[in-house]
Design a protein around this motif. Structure first.
Motif, mmCIF file in Angstrom:
data_model
loop_
_atom_site.group_PDB
_atom_site.id
_atom_site.type_symbol
_atom_site.label_atom_id
_atom_site.label_comp_id
_atom_site.label_asym_id
_atom_site.label_seq_id
_atom_site.Cartn_x
_atom_site.Cartn_y
_atom_site.Cartn_z
ATOM 1 N N ALA B 22 0.858 -1.301 0.007
ATOM 2 C CA ALA B 22 0.010 -0.089 -0.011
ATOM 3 C C ALA B 22 0.693 1.174 0.075
ATOM 4 N N GLU B 23 1.878 1.273 0.815
ATOM 5 C CA GLU B 23 2.501 2.625 1.062
ATOM 6 C C GLU B 23 3.612 2.844 -0.203
ATOM 7 N N VAL B 24 4.066 1.653 -0.570
ATOM 8 C CA VAL B 24 4.925 1.833 -1.920
ATOM 9 C C VAL B 24 4.188 2.324 -3.046
ATOM 10 N N THR B 25 3.144 1.695 -3.256
ATOM 11 C CA THR B 25 2.220 2.204 -4.464
ATOM 12 C C THR B 25 1.741 3.617 -4.287
ATOM 13 N N ASP B 26 1.507 4.070 -2.902
ATOM 14 C CA ASP B 26 0.950 5.523 -2.752
ATOM 15 C C ASP B 26 2.424 6.180 -3.300
ATOM 16 N N ALA B 27 3.666 5.775 -2.662
ATOM 17 C CA ALA B 27 4.752 6.492 -2.921
ATOM 18 C C ALA B 27 4.968 6.842 -4.387
ATOM 19 N N LEU B 28 4.859 5.699 -5.268
ATOM 20 C CA LEU B 28 4.871 5.707 -6.690
ATOM 21 C C LEU B 28 3.913 6.418 -7.412
ATOM 22 N N CYS B 29 2.764 6.621 -7.059
ATOM 23 C CA CYS B 29 1.554 7.486 -7.505
ATOM 24 C C CYS B 29 1.850 8.879 -7.192
ATOM 25 N N ARG B 30 2.388 9.349 -5.973
ATOM 26 C CA ARG B 30 2.407 10.606 -5.670
ATOM 27 C C ARG B 30 3.600 11.118 -6.540
ATOM 28 N N TYR C 21 12.771 7.775 -5.362
ATOM 29 C CA TYR C 21 13.693 7.013 -4.465
ATOM 30 C C TYR C 21 13.371 7.562 -3.053
ATOM 31 N N ALA C 22 13.265 8.559 -2.548
ATOM 32 C CA ALA C 22 13.174 8.997 -1.330
ATOM 33 C C ALA C 22 11.746 8.424 -0.763
ATOM 34 N N GLU C 23 10.725 8.916 -1.474
ATOM 35 C CA GLU C 23 9.703 8.100 -0.891
ATOM 36 C C GLU C 23 9.461 6.673 -0.828
ATOM 37 N N VAL C 24 9.837 6.063 -1.845
ATOM 38 C CA VAL C 24 9.559 4.363 -1.864
ATOM 39 C C VAL C 24 10.698 3.863 -0.652
ATOM 40 N N THR C 25 11.958 4.623 -0.405
ATOM 41 C CA THR C 25 12.768 4.149 0.516
ATOM 42 C C THR C 25 12.290 4.559 1.978
ATOM 43 N N ASP C 26 11.517 5.379 2.170
ATOM 44 C CA ASP C 26 10.845 5.697 3.342
ATOM 45 C C ASP C 26 9.752 4.586 3.697
ATOM 46 N N ALA C 27 8.991 4.426 2.694
ATOM 47 C CA ALA C 27 7.969 3.607 2.743
ATOM 48 C C ALA C 27 8.270 2.209 3.203
ATOM 49 N N LEU C 28 9.506 1.701 2.505
ATOM 50 C CA LEU C 28 10.128 0.384 2.737
ATOM 51 C C LEU C 28 10.353 0.334 4.163
ATOM 52 N N CYS C 29 11.143 1.370 4.685
ATOM 53 C CA CYS C 29 11.780 1.428 5.985
ATOM 54 C C CYS C 29 10.526 1.637 7.175
#
Lengths: 68, 68, 68, 68, 68, 68
Positions: B22-30, C21-29
């Protein structure tokens, strides 16, 4: 070449996989003009909890609506 | 698209994976402006013996220094 | 880990990639409890002629219906 | 970097894998001038039914001619 | 097999790549007991803007501290 | 699914790729029973210097024996 790395949801029978190898290899040779022995296909079976569309795993989607 | 192929050490719970999807998908869309239904995430769980850094597997490193 | 191999259609700016990169990395962490320095993201930009859905490349689909 | 994603038929012992990690990492550092800690190797073990050459899986080939 | 999919930062010469192919193939044959003709290595050169560690691309890191 | 990541030597025309997408998708649907819209194919074109068999790149092999 070509080298094909294919990810599929787990659950296909070995017979289905064998038929797929044969037909995909034929399709590649017909369209790209390569020889069968140049084609390698590698399959990774994914559990439904390891494949997500639109932020939800297939497992979670199926749990939410079993009939679909 | 995007299509995300993610390799992780085995051991994460399905709940953690669902939160990650959920969070990675949100991050990618944002950040990329894509729609959620365009995003696919595939996870491969790696055993600690199948992932090596600096020529040594995580399993071997952990065996050598259990506390770390 | 995790090691993320991401395929995207070409055309995103470097700023968009940096934000991703920044937001996906945050989401993963946040969801997996890993450290940022454990996360690696690799992007492959695909030409629209190199990505196909339902047997047709995005390039061919766009040519067939430019407005969509 | 480099990040190495290696697909192998299942069946290799962990000792063989550990020797492989060490020697492949050395080879990469010698030839590319990278540091060992920059090298990551990920192994996926494939079942013989999940790897096909010339349209036939290794499992099917072995079944057809056990001695080879 | 094995089939090796290697991602590296762009910039290595073809001579370095040729040396790497030879030495990595030797290392695999020595440790896994496979034949050289069973080994395939595929290299993807990544631009520094397409590889991120800890949420930042190598390009951005180098821009921030050119001397490092 | 399935999601197909295909590595091929560069040089194929877009028409060949389009024919390949159509025929491989048909082959997958026939043998695995999936719908065309579930099939995604991603192509990476490899330079002959970036694909090695038995420790030597295709570029080096072709240079050594142009007629083959």
């Amino acid at each position: 070449m070509p080298i094909v790395d294919m990810k599929m949801l787990e659950g296909f029978s070995q017979d289905q996989k064998e038929a797929m190898y044969a037909e995909v290899t034929d399709a590649l040779c017909r369209t790209l003009g390569c020889r069968p022995d140049q084609v390698r296909i590698m399959v990774s079976d994914l559990a439904t909890g390891d494949f997500a569309i639109a932020g939800k795993s297939v497992a979670a989607m199926r749990k939410a609506s079993p009939s679909s």
